[in-house]
Design a protein around this motif. Structure first.
Motif, PDB file in Angstrom:
ATOM      1  N   LEU A 176      10.727 -48.798  22.975  1.00  0.00           N
ATOM      2  CA  LEU A 176      10.057 -47.756  23.813  1.00  0.00           C
ATOM      3  C   LEU A 176       9.146 -46.963  23.098  1.00  0.00           C
ATOM      4  CD1 LEU A 176      10.599 -46.540  26.649  1.00  0.00           C
ATOM      5  CD2 LEU A 176      12.241 -44.789  25.577  1.00  0.00           C
ATOM      6  N   ASN A 177       9.097 -47.070  21.657  1.00  0.00           N
ATOM      7  CA  ASN A 177       8.007 -46.393  20.911  1.00  0.00           C
ATOM      8  C   ASN A 177       6.665 -46.942  20.962  1.00  0.00           C
ATOM      9  OD1 ASN A 177      10.042 -44.370  20.239  1.00  0.00           O
ATOM     10  ND2 ASN A 177      10.631 -45.791  18.857  1.00  0.00           N
ATOM     11  N   ASP A 178       6.655 -48.199  21.573  1.00  0.00           N
ATOM     12  CA  ASP A 178       5.155 -48.959  21.266  1.00  0.00           C
ATOM     13  C   ASP A 178       4.305 -48.300  22.260  1.00  0.00           C
ATOM     14  OD1 ASP A 178       6.347 -50.793  20.055  1.00  0.00           O
ATOM     15  OD2 ASP A 178       6.349 -52.411  21.572  1.00  0.00           O
ATOM     16  N   ARG A 179       2.896 -48.200  22.012  1.00  0.00           N
ATOM     17  CA  ARG A 179       1.900 -47.613  23.049  1.00  0.00           C
ATOM     18  C   ARG A 179       1.641 -48.827  23.788  1.00  0.00           C
ATOM     19  NH1 ARG A 179      -3.283 -46.062  20.544  1.00  0.00           N
ATOM     20  NH2 ARG A 179      -3.748 -45.281  22.968  1.00  0.00           N
ATOM     21  N   GLY A 180       1.134 -48.347  25.147  1.00  0.00           N
ATOM     22  CA  GLY A 180       0.707 -49.475  26.144  1.00  0.00           C
ATOM     23  C   GLY A 180       1.687 -49.567  27.306  1.00  0.00           C
ATOM     24  N   VAL A 181       1.631 -50.514  28.105  1.00  0.00           N
ATOM     25  CA  VAL A 181       2.398 -50.869  29.342  1.00  0.00           C
ATOM     26  C   VAL A 181       3.753 -51.216  28.889  1.00  0.00           C
ATOM     27  CG1 VAL A 181       2.556 -52.113  31.463  1.00  0.00           C
ATOM     28  CG2 VAL A 181       0.262 -51.322  30.665  1.00  0.00           C
ATOM     29  N   LEU A 182       4.645 -50.457  29.270  1.00  0.00           N
ATOM     30  CA  LEU A 182       6.039 -50.769  28.906  1.00  0.00           C
ATOM     31  C   LEU A 182       6.699 -51.618  29.987  1.00  0.00           C
ATOM     32  CD1 LEU A 182       6.890 -47.248  27.113  1.00  0.00           C
ATOM     33  CD2 LEU A 182       6.403 -49.639  25.872  1.00  0.00           C
ATOM     34  N   SER A 183       6.702 -51.309  31.367  1.00  0.00           N
ATOM     35  CA  SER A 183       7.024 -52.077  32.338  1.00  0.00           C
ATOM     36  C   SER A 183       6.672 -51.957  33.622  1.00  0.00           C
ATOM     37  CB  SER A 183       8.388 -51.828  32.334  1.00  0.00           C
ATOM     38  OG  SER A 183       8.666 -50.577  33.039  1.00  0.00           O
ATOM     39  N   THR A 184       6.570 -52.860  34.423  1.00  0.00           N
ATOM     40  CA  THR A 184       6.098 -52.553  35.891  1.00  0.00           C
ATOM     41  C   THR A 184       6.937 -53.022  36.812  1.00  0.00           C
ATOM     42  OG1 THR A 184       4.750 -54.815  35.582  1.00  0.00           O
ATOM     43  CG2 THR A 184       3.483 -52.602  35.275  1.00  0.00           C
ATOM     44  N   HIS A 185       6.832 -52.538  38.087  1.00  0.00           N
ATOM     45  CA  HIS A 185       7.896 -52.964  39.001  1.00  0.00           C
ATOM     46  C   HIS A 185       7.025 -52.847  40.478  1.00  0.00           C
ATOM     47  CE1 HIS A 185      10.808 -51.931  35.859  1.00  0.00           C
ATOM     48  NE2 HIS A 185       9.981 -50.944  35.641  1.00  0.00           N
ATOM     49  N   LEU A 186       7.291 -54.011  41.232  1.00  0.00           N
ATOM     50  CA  LEU A 186       6.356 -54.261  42.432  1.00  0.00           C
ATOM     51  C   LEU A 186       7.126 -54.603  43.525  1.00  0.00           C
ATOM     52  CD1 LEU A 186       3.162 -55.900  40.950  1.00  0.00           C
ATOM     53  CD2 LEU A 186       3.443 -53.450  41.049  1.00  0.00           C
ATOM     54  N   HIS A 187       6.850 -54.072  44.792  1.00  0.00           N
ATOM     55  CA  HIS A 187       7.659 -54.518  45.866  1.00  0.00           C
ATOM     56  C   HIS A 187       6.451 -54.510  47.155  1.00  0.00           C
ATOM     57  CE1 HIS A 187      11.372 -53.728  43.931  1.00  0.00           C
ATOM     58  NE2 HIS A 187      10.976 -52.876  43.597  1.00  0.00           N
ATOM     59  N   SER A 188       6.914 -55.427  47.841  1.00  0.00           N
ATOM     60  CA  SER A 188       6.327 -55.467  49.270  1.00  0.00           C
ATOM     61  C   SER A 188       7.118 -55.799  50.522  1.00  0.00           C
ATOM     62  CB  SER A 188       5.266 -56.740  49.174  1.00  0.00           C
ATOM     63  OG  SER A 188       4.470 -56.987  48.189  1.00  0.00           O
ATOM     64  N   ASP A 189       6.869 -55.343  51.642  1.00  0.00           N
ATOM     65  CA  ASP A 189       7.596 -55.541  52.768  1.00  0.00           C
ATOM     66  C   ASP A 189       6.596 -55.609  54.111  1.00  0.00           C
ATOM     67  OD1 ASP A 189       9.254 -55.869  55.057  1.00  0.00           O
ATOM     68  OD2 ASP A 189      10.625 -54.152  54.481  1.00  0.00           O
ATOM     69  N   GLY A 190       6.332 -56.934  54.453  1.00  0.00           N
ATOM     70  CA  GLY A 190       5.290 -57.368  55.328  1.00  0.00           C
ATOM     71  C   GLY A 190       5.634 -56.842  56.520  1.00  0.00           C
ATOM     72  N   ARG A 191       7.045 -56.640  56.913  1.00  0.00           N
ATOM     73  CA  ARG A 191       7.452 -56.249  58.091  1.00  0.00           C
ATOM     74  C   ARG A 191       6.941 -54.962  58.623  1.00  0.00           C
ATOM     75  NH1 ARG A 191      13.732 -57.152  57.056  1.00  0.00           N
ATOM     76  NH2 ARG A 191      12.866 -55.892  55.330  1.00  0.00           N
TER      77      ARG A 191
END
Ligand code: UT7
Length: 323
Positions: A176-191
């Motif tokens: 967690l101490n790193d610089r930069g992107v640590l995590s990404t979380h994506l979702h979609s619901d085409g309905r």
């Protein structure tokens, strides 16, 4: 572990500013209604000869100059946009040509208002997999071109703009101490397509079409889904909301941002708000907000920043990064 570290960020807003009162001269609306329902005071509207790629180029050029990199070292350009210059080729290739970034791969990504979060996740995975080292993540929109200017329930809410974040590969410790992107979380619901869409396109009507929105329903989904995807990011990194230095949400409506912060127990002092200055600029709103808070020295190197967005599709997502 390879990390995608922010080494530059800049935004661009077109010169022409339109206030709520100016809109009220041609539309059955008022400054009071727009401000109280959305938090918007004004929006920037691109000149008729200004394209999405021009806005994107100006923000990218400013970020490149500020970071001191050479355009020839850029190996990836991703433009998140729902308002491309033309149906094809990609607006990103126009930006590549304008920059002279001849060694880059360039493509567009379409996730409407979640576009920047999706683009950052995409670029982060390219960098983490060692395919590319230096990338531009751009959110750029000319929503003024897809608004029905007779529909007061939508046209008062959007504006034009662009923002660029430059991500570069660096080796971190994998914690967690790193610089930069640590995590990404994506979702979609085409309905949920019918809640927010454009009623045209190349393979349906053959015309560009106009934005259509079920505002109340989108509002409800926005608070619920942006809260849940924020909690997802916190859990994945084993941290609490108190550990975050800055929350940078998609700027669609101040009441959505307030409601989400309240639900998550986040102090409003930690929330970056720019909706008052440029309305909803869709995929450009998060990089514009990052640029604003970096420029006024709120976001500093080493700060933990959480971004979150929801848009048509529906799509939604979040990302945690150490600046
Ligand atoms: O980027 C992601 C996607 N976008 C969003 O997240 C936006 C989500 N939705 C919203 O932000 C809000 O729902 C709106 C700002 C669009 C609307 O706020 P609301 O509190 O949900 O208002 P409403 O749609 O219930 O409209 C209330 C009243 C209506 O009149 P009646 O039926 O109560 O007599 C509307 O006709 O306000 C009227 N109205 C307006 N009045 C003055 C709608 N637009 C306007 C306007 N000026 N521009």
């Amino acid at each position: 572990m390879r990390r995608s570290v922010v080494i530059g960020c800049a935004g661009y807003l077109p010169e022409n500013i339109v206030s709520n009162s100016e809109l009220a001269k041609q539309l059955d609306t008022s400054d009071e209604w727009i401000q109280s329902r959305s938090g918007i005071l004004k929006r920037h509207i691109a000149a008729s000869n200004e394209l999405t790629s021009d806005l994107a180029y100006k923000s990218a050029d400013a970020a490149i100059i500020a970071s001191g990199i050479s355009v020839l070292d850029i190996d990836l350009i991703v433009v998140a946009t729902s308002t491309p210059d033309v149906t094809f080729p990609a607006t990103a290739t126009a930006v590549q040509a304008k920059l002279g970034a001849k060694n880059a791969v360039a493509f567009d990504l379409q996730a409407v208002c979640s576009g920047f979060v999706y683009a950052m996740a995409t670029v982060d995975n390219f960098i983490k997999s060692s395919q590319y080292d230096l990338a531009l993540v751009i959110g750029a929109e000319t929503f003024s071109r897809i608004l029905d200017w007779d529909d007061r329930s939508t046209c008062v809410l959007f504006g034009d703009g662009a923002g660029t974040v430059i991500l570069q590969a660096e080796i971190g410790n994998g914690d967690l101490n790193d610089r930069g992107v640590l995590s990404t979380h994506l979702h979609s619901d085409g309905r949920l397509h019918d809640l927010l869409y454009v009623d045209g396109g190349p393979s349906s009507t053959g015309e560009v079409g106009y934005l259509r929105m079920e505002g109340k329903e989108v509002f409800r989904h926005a608070i619920e889904k942006m809260s849940s995807v924020t909690i997802e990011a916190l859990k994945a990194n084993n941290i609490s909301a108190d550990d975050i230095d800055w929350f940078v949400p998609h700027q669609a409506n101040k009441r959505i941002i307030d409601g989400t912060a309240r639900k998550l127990g986040i102090a409003m002092e930690k929330v970056v708000l720019t909706i008052d200055k440029h309305a909803n600029t869709s995929a450009a709103s998060i990089p514009l907000a990052l640029w604003t808070a970096m420029s006024d020295e709120r976001i500093k190197t080493g700060d933990l920043v959480l971004i979150e967005a929801l848009g048509g599709g529906m799509t939604w997502g979040s990302g945690l990064l150490r600046w």
